[in-house]
Design an enzyme around this catalytic site. Structure first.
Site: not given
Ligand code: ADP
Length: 485
Positions: A156-157, A181-182, A233-234, A255-256, A289, A386, A463
């Protein structure tokens, strides 16, 4: 409320070119984090719809894979133009569901469009090889082919640009996609279906499903027709997806999470370091992140830097994203602000000194004050966790090697930043930091031209950059024999 005149508002899912409801008719509500009000509802889909979306993507792939690079570059350029022509409408949607200041939302739409252009250009540079052959009568050819159907799961960010980074290379490579999507920000994801359609992407080449994350995720991972999972995401969810995707041996890009350190050495230009610190920490209310999680400041300048950072943080204007001049919006939801509050309380209990903010904002809801905590210590929770909120812990160090060791003392390895004016030190520290992205005297470094990706438990793959498209391509070696040469 969502404006009915905003033509990028879609409250249906996209499967095989049709906008549809969930089979069950179920929906879920989406909130505006600035007001807590419901802005609308979108379908709550599950396994069956996901399977149909995969089948549609798979059918579309049969012809899409044969399009020329120029045709696909044209689609991406038109998608870029559609986004830029409608930047205000798309940004408004983004701010309403996610909370970030409108100026940042416009910036996000702009950078997403830039990713599309970058991959439009890269589409035409998917070179193969002719390799010198060890045999007189055979020739060796290496070609690149699209992997097939890809599944993209996003957070969502950055609800729009995280998809741009996946959709861009997927289309450039000739892949078709299923997107999830989130749940907090589905509108910006669904808008991609309209953008793609306006730009002439063939029906079925992009499918978008909203709803039950784990059921949708399981189907995307288990279905053998999906050949790649790309996730942002996480770390926790990334590990689940990697395990699930293992059964059908899919390609994965992950991408965590991150735990970005920001080091300030005695030789640093303090003005620049504070400016970089504010950008690297409070952008998106600290919810990225790559946002700084830990500041390490050398002893001689520790007080000076911390005081300046506290002053700059207190000057940030907190407010709803739609209000002019807002620099920091609300946090995404109650769980996010509860966690931030817990981390601050933990730090205070363990000797941390609050020198700016430190509590919920008087605006209420999920607004939190820009916060700076002095005397941060390794035993405090944010040393390992985090924060994902507007809190700056500031640790003191004396020796360069200790700062590097402490910066690396984490399971993560995404972004890091440091400020120094000593050239030798710049190289020593850069080489010592185990991170995929390093900002030297810069606090914001993401750009489509550069590879973005983490080391350690921050992820797999990159990416953007010239390698970004490789993640969406298979390599085929062809040995051509019997040439009678
Ligand atoms: P965050 O903590 O930033 O919300 P998450 O990793 O929980 O990050 O969520 C990122 C994306 O992953 C969202 O689209 C979310 O719906 C999705 N997601 C969460 N859990 C799962 C799961 N078990 N399987 C597939 N997707 C999931």
């Amino acid at each position: 409320m969502l404006s009915k005149s905003n033509r990028y508002v879609k409250e249906a899912n996209l499967i095989g070119g049709q906008w549809v409801a969930a089979d069950s008719g179920q929906t879920f509500e989406v909130n505006n984090p600035a007001s807590g009000q419901i802005i609308g509802t979108v379908p709550f889909c599950s396994k069956a719809e996901t399977r149909r979306a995969i089948e549609a993507a798979s059918a579309a792939f049969e012809s899409f894979k044969n399009t020329t690079a120029n045709e696909r570059a044209g689609i991406l350029r038109r998608m870029h133009d559609v986004m830029m022509d409608n930047q205000d409408a798309l940004a408004e949607l983004l701010t309403l569901e996610m909370g970030k200041p409108l100026a940042e939302a416009k910036g996000e739409i702009g950078i997403g469009a830039q990713y599309l252009l970058w991959f439009a250009e890269e589409a035409r540079r998917v070179y193969g090889d002719l390799v010198p052959s060890p045999w007189g009568d055979r020739r060796i050819m290496v070609r690149k082919e699209p992997v097939g159907v890809i599944a993209a799961i996003t957070p969502w960010n950055f609800p729009s640009s995280m998809l741009a980074r996946k959709i861009g290379p997927a289309i450039a490579a000739g892949c078709t996609s299923v997107i999830k999507p989130a749940e907090q920000t589905p509108y910006s994801g669904l808008a991609w279906g309209l953008i793609a359609d306006e730009a002439g992407l063939p029906e079925g080449a992009m499918n978008i499903i909203t709803g039950g994350a784990s059921e949708i995720g399981k189907e995307l991972c288990a279905n053998p027709q999906v050949r790649k999972i790309t996730f942002t995401g996480s770390t926790e969810v990334g590990k689940i997806l990697m395990k699930q995707a293992a059964n059908t041996v899919k390609k994965v890009s992950m991408e965590l999470g991150g735990n970005a350190p920001f080091l300030v050495f005695n030789s640093a230009d303090i003005d620049k370091a504070v400016e970089g610190a504010i950008a690297a920490k409070y952008r998106n209310s600290g919810q990225t992140c790559v946002c700084t999680n830990r500041f390490y400041v050398q002893s001689k300048i520790y007080n000076q830097f911390t005081d300046r950072l506290a002053e700059a943080a207190e000057n940030l204007k907190v407010g709803p994203g739609m209000e002019t001049g807002t620099q920091q919006g609300p946090l995404i939801d109650d769980a996010a602000i509860d966690k931030v509050e817990e981390l601050v309380a933990d730090a205070i209990k363990k000797g941390g000194e609050v020198v700016a903010g430190g509590a919920r904002h008087s605006l209420g809801g999920t607004f939190f004050q820009p916060t700076v905590i002095k005397n941060a210590k390794p035993k405090m929770r944010f040393s390992k966790e985090e924060i994902f909120g507007p809190v700056s812990p500031v640790y003191k160090f004396t020796k360069e090697e200790d700062a590097i060791a402490r910066a690396n003392d984490t399971i993560y390895g995404l972004a890091c930043y440091f400020y120094t004016q000593d050239l030798g030190q710049a190289f020593r520290v850069m080489e010592g930091l185990k991170y995929g992205l390093v900002g030297v005297n810069e606090g914001v470094i993401t750009t489509p031209e550069a590879p973005f990706g983490g080391m350690k438990e921050s992820g797999v793959g990159t990416e953007g950059g010239r390698h970004g498209i490789d993640e969406y391509l298979d390599t085929k070696y062809v040995c051509i024999g019997g040439l009678g040469l």
